[in-house]
Every structure is written in C-alpha cells, then in structure tokens.
Design a protein around this motif. Sequence first.
Motif: not given
Length: 315
Positions: A137-149
């Motif tokens: 879930f931490t990975f998910a927050i980090l990934e979505t914070s920089t996602s352009r989708v």
Amino acid sequence: MSTSSYAPPLATLLSCSLCVVIHVSVLVFDLSSFHYTLSPRLIIYLFPPGDLFRLLTSPYFHGSIMHLGMNMMSTAYLSTVLEKKFGTLPTLHLILALTLLVSSLHTFISFLAYCNPLYSTQKFMLEHSLGYSGVIFTFAILETSTSRVQSRSIYGLFEVPTQLYPWVLLILIQVLMPNISFLGHLSGILVGTLIVNGVLDKSIFPSPDFFRYIEEETRLVPTRVKNHELYVKVPDNFRGISKENEDATNSLFALIVKASSFALKFVRNIVEAVLVITGLGGGGSSPSAPRSTEMTARNAALAAERRALMSDENT
C-alpha cells in the motif's frame, strides 16, 4: 531472449524471492508463522527486550499460497515501476525502511487505541498480522503520486481518480474480506502519504547524490552487480521520492504545517473514497451545479418580490 524482458529488476526480484523462500521453508520444515507475526502486545509489553524482531519478520511471512501469490503479483508490478524510476539501490533502501516504518506505525496506533481514554480497545493490540500488504500500500501511494494516468480501474468494475485508488482499495478490500488487518493496510497508506508530502522522506531517505556516490565512488556495489541487466542505476533525473523533492525542509514549523495538511487530506481521502464506493461521488461538481443555480435564481426572485412588497407598503 534477454532475461530483463521477463524478469523484474534486481531489488524487486530479491524482495519477492525472499517472501517465496520463507513461505516454502515454512511448508517444508513445518515452521509456525505465529512466532514471526506482528503482535503489538508482544512487542510493547515484553520490552525490554520484547519481540522487536517481529517488526522486521512479519511482512515476509504469509498465511497461505493465495495470500503470497496475490501480494507478490502486486509487488512485482508496483515495485518494478518504482525501481525503474528510483534505481535499484534506492529501492532496496526503501524496502528495508518501509518494512520497519509500516510495522512500527501499526504498533504505535494499536497502542494509542488501547490507551485512548474515550474509547479504549484491545482489538489491535491482540491481533497477529503478517504479510507484505502494508508495504504494498505504501508502494501504491508512491506510484500513484507520480503517475500521469488520470484514473484507475477497480477490478474492471468502475473507474476512480488515480490519487484515490489506494484509498478505495483499502475500504473495498476490507468490505470484501473483513478478517484481514485493516490497520496494517492503513499504516502502509499513512506512511506513503507522509513520504510523498515531504514529512518523512528527508529523515529516512538519503539524497539521490548519496546513492550515486555509492554506485560510482565506492566498492560497496561490485562491478558485476552494477553491470547486470537487472540492475537499475540511479537515473540522472531522479531528485527524490517526495512531491517537494530537494526543496523539502525539516524545520519544526514546516513539519507542523505538513502534518496539519496531511490530517486534512487524510479525512478528505477517506470521505471521497466512501462516496466513490457508494456511488455518491466521482461525478465531480457538475450534478450540484444546476441545483445551486436554481437555488440562486429562486433566492433572487424572492428578494425582488420582498422589495416590491416593501415599496408598495411605503407608497
């Protein structure tokens, strides 16, 4: 065919392999995972020395093959995306830091819930939790914070804004599987949110230049490892894992401001996630606009009518 075409990067591969090897060892040697779970009661009330090792061991043990498989599929995707952005060395450091941070926050919140004078509960203190989900879930927050989708699909059922994706998953998974550790997942989200908002990143995460120095100037990373096709060097454009990057500050005032902002965002994300799941949100502000316009027009008409009546009375 190149190995890198189907294998995840090195740090991701190592973390997944460790979880798999541990689970196979549990099955082959008939080990009891109970001795390695995260148990806030055993960690806090046996201190010193306490079972502090549980903070590090609990994420790497899983309850079943299905539990392991689901977590590793999520890890393989999210960790790979992050490792390609950060590099192998920063990702290894991040995994180790998150293992300890998520477990520690889980334990701390459990203790606060138990000591709460308004409504004390022992539920979280007595739980025994395990699995890599908190780190995921931490990975998910980090990934979505920089996602352009702009949006993500929830199991192909409906779309949600990318920034709300981890929060919607948190609530939806808990509704579908109420016996899992809600606090473990929530701790992962909280740690990730604190990192991307610049509250934790400077205290736990060295600068990108530090990792570049280790890669280029020292012998800590062997040449064979650095030249391996699964190893990802720290990208030149990598400036840090928080939204504020190198501009983040650790002054007391800044931390207070960030903590307050984080608390507001936390409440807002929970409310928005609930609205999306229940079908009451996700449509933006357009549904309420006509009603607002209608109410404004009605109020204007009533005000005009009152003025006309007052004018008639005065005459």
